[in-house]
Design a protein around this motif. Structure first.
Motif, PDB file in Angstrom:
ATOM      1  N   ARG A  17      16.255 -18.546  -3.282  1.00 37.89           N
ATOM      2  CA  ARG A  17      16.761 -17.939  -4.513  1.00 37.89           C
ATOM      3  C   ARG A  17      17.991 -17.078  -4.298  1.00 37.89           C
ATOM      4  NH1 ARG A  17      13.192 -12.874  -6.484  1.00 37.89           N
ATOM      5  NH2 ARG A  17      14.998 -12.834  -7.851  1.00 37.89           N
ATOM      6  N   GLY A  18      18.643 -17.167  -3.149  1.00 37.55           N
ATOM      7  CA  GLY A  18      19.785 -16.312  -2.881  1.00 37.55           C
ATOM      8  C   GLY A  18      19.353 -14.910  -2.498  1.00 37.55           C
ATOM      9  N   ALA A  19      20.240 -13.953  -2.698  1.00 33.14           N
ATOM     10  CA  ALA A  19      19.927 -12.563  -2.370  1.00 33.14           C
ATOM     11  C   ALA A  19      18.832 -12.038  -3.301  1.00 33.14           C
ATOM     12  CB  ALA A  19      21.174 -11.704  -2.471  1.00 33.14           C
ATOM     13  N   GLY A  20      18.066 -11.056  -2.781  1.00 31.51           N
ATOM     14  CA  GLY A  20      17.021 -10.458  -3.602  1.00 31.51           C
ATOM     15  C   GLY A  20      15.766 -10.187  -2.800  1.00 31.51           C
ATOM     16  N   ALA A  21      14.667  -9.937  -3.502  1.00 22.80           N
ATOM     17  CA  ALA A  21      13.395  -9.589  -2.874  1.00 22.80           C
ATOM     18  C   ALA A  21      12.551 -10.844  -2.662  1.00 22.80           C
ATOM     19  CB  ALA A  21      12.640  -8.587  -3.741  1.00 22.80           C
ATOM     20  N   TYR A  22      11.970 -10.940  -1.458  1.00 23.38           N
ATOM     21  CA  TYR A  22      11.120 -12.077  -1.094  1.00 23.38           C
ATOM     22  C   TYR A  22       9.757 -11.558  -0.641  1.00 23.38           C
ATOM     23  CZ  TYR A  22      15.007 -15.420  -1.038  1.00 23.38           C
ATOM     24  OH  TYR A  22      16.051 -16.240  -1.382  1.00 23.38           O
ATOM     25  N   PRO A  23       8.667 -12.219  -1.049  1.00 17.95           N
ATOM     26  CA  PRO A  23       7.356 -11.835  -0.518  1.00 17.95           C
ATOM     27  C   PRO A  23       7.286 -12.154   0.966  1.00 17.95           C
ATOM     28  CG  PRO A  23       7.193 -13.883  -1.762  1.00 17.95           C
ATOM     29  CD  PRO A  23       8.584 -13.374  -1.963  1.00 17.95           C
ATOM     30  N   ASP A  24       6.828 -11.178   1.779  1.00 19.68           N
ATOM     31  CA  ASP A  24       6.688 -11.437   3.212  1.00 19.68           C
ATOM     32  C   ASP A  24       5.736 -10.459   3.904  1.00 19.68           C
ATOM     33  OD1 ASP A  24       7.369 -13.208   5.323  1.00 19.68           O
ATOM     34  OD2 ASP A  24       8.617 -11.655   6.212  1.00 19.68           O
ATOM     35  N   PRO A  25       5.954  -9.134   3.859  1.00 17.47           N
ATOM     36  CA  PRO A  25       5.009  -8.232   4.545  1.00 17.47           C
ATOM     37  C   PRO A  25       3.614  -8.338   3.927  1.00 17.47           C
ATOM     38  CG  PRO A  25       7.016  -7.061   3.883  1.00 17.47           C
ATOM     39  CD  PRO A  25       7.031  -8.371   3.185  1.00 17.47           C
ATOM     40  N   LEU A  26       2.598  -8.351   4.789  1.00 22.65           N
ATOM     41  CA  LEU A  26       1.214  -8.457   4.331  1.00 22.65           C
ATOM     42  C   LEU A  26       0.464  -7.179   4.692  1.00 22.65           C
ATOM     43  CD1 LEU A  26       0.391 -12.152   5.358  1.00 22.65           C
ATOM     44  CD2 LEU A  26       0.948 -11.285   3.071  1.00 22.65           C
ATOM     45  N   TYR A  27       0.161  -6.382   3.685  1.00 18.16           N
ATOM     46  CA  TYR A  27      -0.561  -5.127   3.868  1.00 18.16           C
ATOM     47  C   TYR A  27      -2.058  -5.355   3.651  1.00 18.16           C
ATOM     48  CZ  TYR A  27       3.762  -2.391   3.784  1.00 18.16           C
ATOM     49  OH  TYR A  27       4.995  -1.855   4.083  1.00 18.16           O
ATOM     50  N   PRO A  28      -2.900  -4.841   4.504  1.00 21.16           N
ATOM     51  CA  PRO A  28      -4.342  -4.969   4.261  1.00 21.16           C
ATOM     52  C   PRO A  28      -4.697  -4.471   2.863  1.00 21.16           C
ATOM     53  CG  PRO A  28      -3.935  -4.047   6.444  1.00 21.16           C
ATOM     54  CD  PRO A  28      -2.608  -4.086   5.751  1.00 21.16           C
ATOM     55  N   LEU A  29      -5.461  -5.270   2.127  1.00 22.33           N
ATOM     56  CA  LEU A  29      -5.854  -4.906   0.765  1.00 22.33           C
ATOM     57  C   LEU A  29      -7.027  -3.945   0.851  1.00 22.33           C
ATOM     58  CD1 LEU A  29      -5.377  -5.374  -2.254  1.00 22.33           C
ATOM     59  CD2 LEU A  29      -7.018  -7.259  -2.138  1.00 22.33           C
ATOM     60  N   GLU A  30      -6.747  -2.662   0.674  1.00 27.01           N
ATOM     61  CA  GLU A  30      -7.759  -1.635   0.884  1.00 27.01           C
ATOM     62  C   GLU A  30      -8.047  -0.805  -0.354  1.00 27.01           C
ATOM     63  OE1 GLU A  30      -5.944   0.414   4.124  1.00 27.01           O
ATOM     64  OE2 GLU A  30      -6.831  -0.907   5.655  1.00 27.01           O
ATOM     65  N   SER A  31      -7.345  -1.073  -1.456  1.00 25.44           N
ATOM     66  CA  SER A  31      -7.575  -0.306  -2.677  1.00 25.44           C
ATOM     67  C   SER A  31      -7.362  -1.205  -3.880  1.00 25.44           C
ATOM     68  CB  SER A  31      -6.641   0.911  -2.733  1.00 25.44           C
ATOM     69  OG  SER A  31      -5.279   0.495  -2.708  1.00 25.44           O
ATOM     70  N   SER A  32      -7.678  -0.688  -5.051  1.00 18.95           N
ATOM     71  CA  SER A  32      -7.540  -1.479  -6.273  1.00 18.95           C
ATOM     72  C   SER A  32      -6.079  -1.583  -6.689  1.00 18.95           C
ATOM     73  CB  SER A  32      -8.365  -0.852  -7.399  1.00 18.95           C
ATOM     74  OG  SER A  32      -7.867   0.448  -7.690  1.00 18.95           O
ATOM     75  N   LEU A  33      -5.800  -2.553  -7.562  1.00 18.35           N
ATOM     76  CA  LEU A  33      -4.453  -2.786  -8.064  1.00 18.35           C
ATOM     77  C   LEU A  33      -4.395  -2.526  -9.555  1.00 18.35           C
ATOM     78  CD1 LEU A  33      -3.779  -6.260  -6.359  1.00 18.35           C
ATOM     79  CD2 LEU A  33      -3.094  -4.019  -5.518  1.00 18.35           C
ATOM     80  N   SER A  34      -3.215  -2.185 -10.015  1.00 14.41           N
ATOM     81  CA  SER A  34      -2.970  -2.070 -11.449  1.00 14.41           C
ATOM     82  C   SER A  34      -1.690  -2.823 -11.778  1.00 14.41           C
ATOM     83  CB  SER A  34      -2.846  -0.608 -11.872  1.00 14.41           C
ATOM     84  OG  SER A  34      -4.072   0.071 -11.698  1.00 14.41           O
ATOM     85  N   LEU A  35      -1.726  -3.632 -12.822  1.00 18.17           N
ATOM     86  CA  LEU A  35      -0.569  -4.419 -13.227  1.00 18.17           C
ATOM     87  C   LEU A  35      -0.111  -4.012 -14.613  1.00 18.17           C
ATOM     88  CD1 LEU A  35      -1.598  -6.188 -10.823  1.00 18.17           C
ATOM     89  CD2 LEU A  35      -0.888  -8.182 -12.169  1.00 18.17           C
TER      90      LEU A  35
END
Length: 848
Positions: A410-428
């Motif tokens: 997609r050219g320049a920009g943000a890409y998914p890559d670092p994987l952090y242990p899922l240790e807490s809840s998420l909010s969207l």
């Protein structure tokens, strides 16, 4: 569906020598010899062909900073003039000449060497030859080459001449066809300029990524002198206009709606391109059909309406959307997510294997808080259980990519890559997308069979969705010891600088942290190199953790102090590593740091130590990195001394040179050329002599060749292990896995490539976390194990008539015809890889 439309001014037959896909340019013989002062006077170039419309090599269409160039010839010289647009020429960096330069690639008739001239905006030029294997070659003598440049308010101008002698010719002749491409490199050290303008690597002939392959070049014909040479006045997204001989014929072939065409008796041609046009093939010829110009122009228009339509689909979602997806899908947080109808997860795996997939969470109209995921145990026949502890869930975060010269997702920009242990809840928030990475490990002793389980998705403790998970465990295991030889270096300096320097933390804490990075590589079937760059770390730190190589004694011998090094590498070997690195690395400029006697004694101490420990067979020495042909005699001599001092210790040599493996270097046991610069004939000879031949990616090659860069399609990361098997290489080396940017560890543009040298990221305390790329590379190493097991099964049962049908199916899979056709032509979709895994697993189970 695209409509194909021919706009014909006068239809002409293409010359029989050209294929439909070939590009072509004829340049006239000069009647005016220009004064090479950089002023680009129109009256001195009116006899030259004039062309514009350079195309970006990263699939982004035409260059924004365009180039207009002029070409003509005499028997003695090619003459080239150019105006290189620059909206802010004050940013031309006098200390970095490559930041803006014109490059010309030629191949003379009957030759396989590519003649590569580089002319710099700051003045000066260089000449390289790229040899018959199309890799980096050797520096040439420019002879009577000459150039001059001028930097003005709107850009810079170039005037130059290229002598026939640089082609190893006495003179240029008009009876031959040459191969040619003109390329401009506009950047700041390979990426965006300080004022934010993106890097642009552009060329006459559309090429994706690397320009080194002559098969991608245009044909160049040396024509007769003319009063009316072809002059392209304009070529942009809206259309084109050109002036040609009055009887010239023009054919424009493009997709889209009809454009406007006009013709004047003076030989002026104009064409408006339809809105949204993706490609134009322009052919200009004489009345007799002989071509003057043939070229494809690619535009890659953005479809804003389609993007907004996808946003509208996501916006219609009520509550939380949940969908499982494969591991090779890129899920971007700032782009709309359109569900693909995924309901369940179906996996197959051998014992001692890992499987990966994603769970996409997305919202439309509503915000959703307190999201949690629970991955439970999987139950099989006869009471067999795969416990919930075999799951690892990670939250995908982003790393930043800068503008580059190669095609990217997609050219320049943000890409998914670092994987952090899922240790807490998420909010969207409304219209937000997040992805959770799911990793499932199958233990070595797990019983074969079919298992069923689920992943529960909850919000505020209330169950929203259950994702069924089925797993077929094959009745065989992947070996603990890796079949492919690998050497993936960590590059510890950046971790030390980011988390330990000046903090008061101890060397032992640093060692334990590096150990975690190494174990994470090992967990993904990669053999780590640790402390190869010990010269970049404080000596007082290395003295406490090891290894120390340069302790010279009074009698002239050396004492080797591994300290904790041996216990670390022994753990890696027990965990499946194929070898380990020993000895100092000597950098250019320091080659004379040790005398020959000191060099002998130093390596003798190392060799004696590992011989006594029984580990010498696993060790390799890698003292010189890409030494270059100019140092070959010195390096050869030092390699021979090393082997004399430490018999049985293998020596490894890397090289970014197309002659690798090279007959001109001596004392090498493991050859490691860069993967697109391999001399395959020399490789075969080296293998016949009992040598190993690995290969390595780094800043090059560019996509579509395989590499591990952040912004590539995941297939480019995965296919390298397949190519290693298909082309019979022994291993892969990678120069760094934690070369983190000290200013922003999530923005790593190294050597003009995003994410180069970074497969592991850091937590606030310096501990490692994996990347999506590392997980896909791990999948590729498991693919390799399947290929090895399949090949062994074919060899074992080749003469067994009862297994004939199975053996033929296995041979068909080993042909890789649905996966890998050539190094830059391979399957991009995950299903092709998964289909192989399913078929190979079933065959291996039946052939056991």
């Amino acid at each position: 569906m695209k409509k194909s439309l021919l706009l014909l001014l006068l239809l002409f037959p293409m010359a029989s020598l050209l294929r439909a896909t070939d590009a072509y340019l004829e340049i006239p013989r000069a009647t005016i010899i220009p004064t090479l002062d950089g002023n680009l006077k129109p009256e001195e170039w009116k006899d030259a062909v004039e062309v514009t419309g350079l195309q970006l090599t990263n699939d982004q269409g035409l260059a924004r900073e365009q180039t207009r160039y002029y070409l003509k010839w005499t028997p003695e010289f090619f003459y080239v003039g150019a105006f290189c647009q620059d909206a802010n020429p004050a940013e031309i960096n006098l200390e970095r000449p490559y930041n803006d330069c014109l490059e010309l690639f030629f191949m003379a008739p009957g030759e396989q060497d590519v003649v590569h001239w580089l002319f710099y905006a700051t003045g000066g030029f260089t000449l390289d030859y790229i040899d018959a294997e199309y890799g980096s070659g050797y520096r040439g003598e420019p002879g009577e080459g000459q150039s001059a440049t001028q930097i003005g308010k709107e850009g810079w101008t170039l005037e130059c001449r290229i002598p026939a002698c640089s082609f190893f010719l006495d003179a240029f002749a008009d009876k031959y066809l040459y191969r040619f491409n003109l390329h401009r490199s506009f950047s700041d050290n390979g990426t965006h300029r300080p004022d934010g303008r993106p890097a642009e690597f552009s060329s006459f002939r559309y090429v994706r990524g690397q320009l080194l392959k002559p098969r991608d070049s245009a044909y160049l014909r040396l024509g007769a002198a003319t009063d009316t040479p072809l002059r392209m006045e304009r070529l942009d997204l809206q259309g084109m206009s050109l002036v040609a001989p009055a009887d010239a014929q023009v054919l424009a072939d493009f997709s889209g709606e009809a454009g406007k065409v006009s013709l004047s008796p003076e030989g002026r041609f104009a064409l408006d391109f339809p809105q949204g046009c993706e490609q134009v093939t322009l052919r200009v010829s004489r009345k007799d059909g002989s071509p003057l110009l043939v070229n494809d122009y690619h535009f890659f228009p953005e479809d804003e309406a389609a993007l907004q339509a996808r946003w509208a689909i996501q916006a219609s979602q009520r509550g939380l959307g949940v969908e499982p997806r494969g591991a090779m899908v890129r899920v971007f947080r700032d782009l709309p997510y359109v569900p693909q109808g995924g309901e369940k997860v179906e996996l197959t795996a051998a014992r001692n294997e890992q499987e990966n997939f994603q769970v996409v969470l997305f919202t439309g109209k509503d915000a959703v808080e307190g999201i949690t995921l629970e991955a439970g145990e999987l139950r099989g026949e006869g009471g067999a259980v795969l416990p919930a502890s075999c799951w690892r869930l990670f939250l995908e975060e982003e790393a930043l990519a800068d503008s580059v010269g190669y095609p990217s997702v997609r050219g320049a920009g943000a890409y998914p890559d670092p994987l952090y242990p899922l240790e807490s809840s998420l909010s969207l928030a409304p219209r937000e997308t997040r992805a959770v990475w799911a990793n499932l490990r199958i233990p070595e002793e797990q019983p074969a069979g079919t298992y069923q389980g689920e992943i529960r998705v909850l919000a505020q403790g209330q169950e929203l969705r259950r994702i069924p998970v089925s797993l077929q465990v094959w009745d065989f295991a992947l070996p603990r010891k890796q079949s492919m030889r690998t050497a993936f270096s960590i590059w510890e300096r950046e971790i030390y600088n980011l988390h330990f320097a000046g903090t008061g933390r101890t060397p032992e804490e640093f060692r334990q942290t590096i150990h975690q990075y190494a174990l994470m590589l090992l967990d993904n079937r990669l053999s780590p190199i640790i402390f190869k760059t010990d010269r970049l770390l404080p000596r007082e730190v290395m003295a406490q953790i090891g290894p120390l190589y340069d302790d010279k004694q009074e009698d002239g011998t050396y004492a080797y102090h591994p300290v904790h090094y041996d216990e670390m590498v022994e753990e890696y070997l027990q965990g499946g590593a194929t070898g380990f690195y020993v000895g100092p690395e000597v950098q250019p400029g320091e080659y004379e740091k040790y005398s020959e006697e000191e060099w002998f004694q130093l390596w003798k101490a190392i060799g004696d130590h590992y011989r006594e420990k029984g580990l010498l067979a696993y060790a390799y020495a890698y003292p010189f990195d890409e030494p270059g042909n100019g140092n070959r005699e010195f390096v050869s001599r030092r390699m021979e001394i090393l082997k004399e001092a430490a018999p049985g210790l293998k020596t490894l040599l890397t090289g970014a040179c197309s002659l690798m493996p090279s007959r001109k270097f001596r004392g090498v046991d493991i050859w490691v050329p860069q993967l697109h610069w391999v001399h395959y004939r020399n490789m075969q000879e080296a293998r016949q002599e009992g040598k190993e031949v690995w290969w390595y990616p780094c800043s090059g090659p560019w996509f579509p060749y395989p590499n591990y860069h952040l912004d590539l399609p995941p297939a480019a990361w995965r296919i390298l292990a397949w190519a290693t098997f298909k082309y019979d290489f022994d291993g892969i080396l990678y120069w760094a896995t934690a070369f983190l940017n000290n200013q922003n560890p999530r923005r790593n543009n190294n050597y003009s490539c995003n994410g180069d040298g970074v497969l592991l990221y850091d937590l606030p305390d310096g501990s490692p976390i994996p990347s999506i790329r590392l997980k896909i590379i791990g999948e590729s190493m498991e693919d390799y194990e399947y290929l090895v097991l399949l090949r062994k099964a074919v060899e074992k049962h080749a003469q067994n008539p009862e297994k004939k049908e199975l053996v033929e199916k296995a041979k068909n899979l080993l042909s890789m015809k649905d996966i890998l056709r050539y190094l830059d032509d391979y399957a991009m979709e995950e299903e092709a890889f998964q289909h192989f895994r399913r078929e190979a697993g079933q065959l291996l189970q039946e052939l056991q």
